[in-house]
Motif scaffolding. Structure first.
Motif, PDB file in Angstrom:
ATOM      1  N   LEU A  86       0.969  -1.223  -0.093  1.00  0.00           N
ATOM      2  CA  LEU A  86       0.109  -0.130  -0.016  1.00  0.00           C
ATOM      3  C   LEU A  86       0.964   1.308  -0.226  1.00  0.00           C
ATOM      4  O   LEU A  86       0.568   2.093  -0.724  1.00  0.00           O
ATOM      5  CB  LEU A  86      -0.855  -0.091   1.267  1.00  0.00           C
ATOM      6  CG  LEU A  86      -1.944   1.094   1.203  1.00  0.00           C
ATOM      7  CD1 LEU A  86      -2.803   1.613   0.084  1.00  0.00           C
ATOM      8  CD2 LEU A  86      -2.864   0.872   2.768  1.00  0.00           C
ATOM      9  N   SER A  87       1.868   1.246   0.710  1.00  0.00           N
ATOM     10  CA  SER A  87       2.902   2.343   0.597  1.00  0.00           C
ATOM     11  C   SER A  87       3.336   2.492  -0.740  1.00  0.00           C
ATOM     12  O   SER A  87       3.776   3.722  -1.114  1.00  0.00           O
ATOM     13  CB  SER A  87       4.024   2.187   1.787  1.00  0.00           C
ATOM     14  OG  SER A  87       4.907   1.236   1.426  1.00  0.00           O
ATOM     15  N   GLN A  88       3.707   1.581  -1.307  1.00  0.00           N
ATOM     16  CA  GLN A  88       4.305   1.584  -2.805  1.00  0.00           C
ATOM     17  C   GLN A  88       3.116   2.185  -3.700  1.00  0.00           C
ATOM     18  O   GLN A  88       3.656   3.102  -4.457  1.00  0.00           O
ATOM     19  CB  GLN A  88       4.732   0.219  -3.290  1.00  0.00           C
ATOM     20  CG  GLN A  88       5.999  -0.408  -2.698  1.00  0.00           C
ATOM     21  CD  GLN A  88       7.070   0.511  -2.715  1.00  0.00           C
ATOM     22  OE1 GLN A  88       7.606   0.532  -3.903  1.00  0.00           O
ATOM     23  NE2 GLN A  88       8.015   0.832  -1.736  1.00  0.00           N
ATOM     24  N   LEU A  89       1.980   1.775  -3.537  1.00  0.00           N
ATOM     25  CA  LEU A  89       0.866   2.475  -4.276  1.00  0.00           C
ATOM     26  C   LEU A  89       1.017   3.854  -4.118  1.00  0.00           C
ATOM     27  O   LEU A  89       0.714   4.727  -4.829  1.00  0.00           O
ATOM     28  CB  LEU A  89      -0.288   1.660  -4.100  1.00  0.00           C
ATOM     29  CG  LEU A  89      -1.581   2.270  -4.526  1.00  0.00           C
ATOM     30  CD1 LEU A  89      -1.589   1.938  -6.172  1.00  0.00           C
ATOM     31  CD2 LEU A  89      -2.934   1.573  -3.988  1.00  0.00           C
ATOM     32  N   SER A  90       0.984   4.469  -2.613  1.00  0.00           N
ATOM     33  CA  SER A  90       0.913   5.760  -2.552  1.00  0.00           C
ATOM     34  C   SER A  90       2.106   6.378  -3.092  1.00  0.00           C
ATOM     35  O   SER A  90       1.708   7.626  -3.656  1.00  0.00           O
ATOM     36  CB  SER A  90       1.111   5.936  -0.881  1.00  0.00           C
ATOM     37  OG  SER A  90      -0.493   5.507  -0.378  1.00  0.00           O
ATOM     38  N   ILE A  91       3.144   6.025  -3.003  1.00  0.00           N
ATOM     39  CA  ILE A  91       4.295   6.588  -3.799  1.00  0.00           C
ATOM     40  C   ILE A  91       3.883   6.636  -5.270  1.00  0.00           C
ATOM     41  O   ILE A  91       4.411   7.731  -5.842  1.00  0.00           O
ATOM     42  CB  ILE A  91       5.695   5.601  -3.414  1.00  0.00           C
ATOM     43  CG1 ILE A  91       5.794   5.806  -1.887  1.00  0.00           C
ATOM     44  CG2 ILE A  91       6.753   6.167  -4.303  1.00  0.00           C
ATOM     45  CD1 ILE A  91       7.010   4.835  -1.761  1.00  0.00           C
ATOM     46  N   ILE A  92       3.653   5.729  -5.903  1.00  0.00           N
ATOM     47  CA  ILE A  92       3.285   5.706  -7.296  1.00  0.00           C
ATOM     48  C   ILE A  92       2.337   6.778  -7.579  1.00  0.00           C
ATOM     49  O   ILE A  92       2.372   7.779  -8.373  1.00  0.00           O
ATOM     50  CB  ILE A  92       2.928   4.348  -7.908  1.00  0.00           C
ATOM     51  CG1 ILE A  92       3.781   3.369  -7.726  1.00  0.00           C
ATOM     52  CG2 ILE A  92       2.210   4.553  -9.169  1.00  0.00           C
ATOM     53  CD1 ILE A  92       3.375   1.978  -8.073  1.00  0.00           C
ATOM     54  N   LEU A 138      -1.559  -3.326  -8.196  1.00  0.00           N
ATOM     55  CA  LEU A 138      -2.795  -3.525  -7.796  1.00  0.00           C
ATOM     56  C   LEU A 138      -3.190  -5.065  -8.023  1.00  0.00           C
ATOM     57  O   LEU A 138      -3.706  -5.755  -7.044  1.00  0.00           O
ATOM     58  CB  LEU A 138      -3.748  -2.779  -8.710  1.00  0.00           C
ATOM     59  CG  LEU A 138      -3.819  -1.310  -8.226  1.00  0.00           C
ATOM     60  CD1 LEU A 138      -4.926  -0.498  -9.384  1.00  0.00           C
ATOM     61  CD2 LEU A 138      -4.423  -0.922  -6.703  1.00  0.00           C
ATOM     62  N   GLY A 139      -2.733  -5.777  -8.884  1.00  0.00           N
ATOM     63  CA  GLY A 139      -2.721  -7.258  -9.202  1.00  0.00           C
ATOM     64  C   GLY A 139      -2.230  -8.019  -7.990  1.00  0.00           C
ATOM     65  O   GLY A 139      -2.674  -8.849  -7.388  1.00  0.00           O
ATOM     66  N   PHE A 140      -0.834  -7.568  -7.766  1.00  0.00           N
ATOM     67  CA  PHE A 140      -0.174  -8.397  -6.494  1.00  0.00           C
ATOM     68  C   PHE A 140      -0.884  -7.923  -4.951  1.00  0.00           C
ATOM     69  O   PHE A 140      -0.806  -8.731  -4.188  1.00  0.00           O
ATOM     70  CB  PHE A 140       1.472  -7.623  -6.411  1.00  0.00           C
ATOM     71  CG  PHE A 140       2.194  -8.143  -7.461  1.00  0.00           C
ATOM     72  CD1 PHE A 140       2.056  -9.286  -8.069  1.00  0.00           C
ATOM     73  CD2 PHE A 140       2.884  -6.972  -7.885  1.00  0.00           C
ATOM     74  CE1 PHE A 140       2.840  -9.731  -9.299  1.00  0.00           C
ATOM     75  CE2 PHE A 140       3.666  -7.745  -9.320  1.00  0.00           C
ATOM     76  CZ  PHE A 140       3.584  -8.937  -9.874  1.00  0.00           C
ATOM     77  N   MET A 141      -1.486  -6.946  -4.892  1.00  0.00           N
ATOM     78  CA  MET A 141      -2.315  -6.499  -3.708  1.00  0.00           C
ATOM     79  C   MET A 141      -3.379  -7.279  -3.585  1.00  0.00           C
ATOM     80  O   MET A 141      -3.959  -7.759  -2.587  1.00  0.00           O
ATOM     81  CB  MET A 141      -2.670  -4.864  -3.693  1.00  0.00           C
ATOM     82  CG  MET A 141      -1.471  -4.056  -3.505  1.00  0.00           C
ATOM     83  SD  MET A 141      -2.132  -2.525  -3.551  1.00  0.00           S
ATOM     84  CE  MET A 141      -3.060  -2.170  -2.117  1.00  0.00           C
TER      85      MET A 141
END
Length: 329
Positions: A86-92, A138-141
């Motif tokens: 989720l933190s990686q998603l926020s960085i993106i 998102l797929g990995f999440m």
């Protein structure tokens, strides 16, 4: 007197000829020539109001994503694979919205709506790289939630720190390579037509309308790339959550059901909004495109999704809200 008039006429002819030659060179050469962005709306007396609206959305999105990254970094209870992804998603999302919105906001107040050839190329690459990375992430999440709910005993093994880092590295590498290939190909094509991009940022479907050669074969490549980068992860998400729902409804504890459904529904809402709009843009034939419709659809995956992501994941997640309360004392 007649000689001076003849002299001025010759000078005028020379100037007109130079302008004509310069225009012909500008049409036949790609490098060193600026593009002109039409924008999301027609510029007019509402420019200042639109600038305030866009700047506010941008600020809220930045604040939400930065706060979520900060919470996950500080609170040790959130040092789990789910929140790492989720933190990686926020960085993106933080980088994603910063790629297009600032230029869009500045154009509302600037008299010049141009973007340099190099600037357009960089914006296209960064946008494609971040979009592809987010699609895979998102797929990995969804896989993380599938393992946590359907195979909880194997979760520490299947979602170890090493595997999480490999997932993130794979997402970043795949998105970057895909973006590099498409950007290098598109920007070596001859842009022989008008330099007017009917969009609010440099996006490949909008740029293809400026190319003066047949691009039908390349459109098939874009379609194939979109199916791999976008459709396959989306189908994996739907399959994962179909299995998750079966397991969840077999649970006897109502509290566990509610928590699992809340977590998965949040992810599914974000994923559906992102994938549906991007697929609508990158898998549609050129003959069926409408510039106005494409711009409206692009708003969802360039502005709305990065804006909603941190709030959907935080406001509907008790662990994140608990971490925020602890941080605020």
């Amino acid at each position: 007197m007649e000689g001076s008039q003849h002299y001025y006429m010759n000078v005028s002819d020379v100037i007109c000829f130079d302008i004509l030659v310069s225009a012909m060179k500008a049409e036949n050469q790609s490098f060193g020539t600026d593009f002109l962005l039409v924008g999301l709306f027609q510029y007019g007396w509402t420019n200042s109001l639109l600038f305030v609206v866009v700047a506010t959305i941008f600020t809220v999105a930045l604040t939400g994503n930065i706060m979520l990254i900060h919470l996950i970094r500080l609170d040790t209870r959130l040092h789990t694979p789910m929140y790492f992804l989720l933190s990686q998603l926020s960085i993106i999302d933080l980088m994603y919205i910063s790629t297009t919105v600032p230029k869009m906001a500045v154009n509302f107040l600037s008299k010049s709506k141009t973007i340099t050839f190099m600037g357009c190329e960089i914006q296209t690459y960064v946008f494609l790289a971040l979009g592809g990375t987010e699609a895979l992430l998102l797929g990995f999440m969804s896989y993380d939630r599938y393992v946590a709910i359907c195979h909880p005993l194997h979760y520490p093994i299947l979602m170890s720190k090493k595997i999480c880092c490999l997932m993130v590295a794979c997402a970043w590498a795949s998105g970057s390579i895909n973006a590099f290939i498409h950007t290098m190909y598109v920007f070596q094509l001859p842009f022989c037509r008008s330099r007017l991009i009917n969009h609010f940022f440099c996006e490949i479907p909008a740029l293809m309308s400026l190319v003066c050669q047949d691009t039908s074969h390349y459109e098939y490549t874009v379609l194939l790339s979109g199916l791999i980068i976008l459709l396959l992860p989306f189908l994996a998400i739907l399959a994962s959550y179909a299995r998750v729902l079966i397991v969840v409804f077999q649970m006897s504890l109502g509290k566990g059901q509610a928590k699992a459904i809340s977590t998965c529904s949040s992810h599914l809402i974000v994923a559906s909004l992102f994938y549906a709009t991007t697929l609508a843009t990158y898998t549609k034939p050129h003959s069926l495109r409408s510039p106005t419709r494409d711009k409206v659809v692009a708003v969802f995956y360039t502005i709305i999704t990065p804006l909603l992501n941190p709030f959907i994941y935080s406001l509907r997640n008790k662990e994140v809200t608990g971490a925020m309360r602890r941080l605020l004392g």
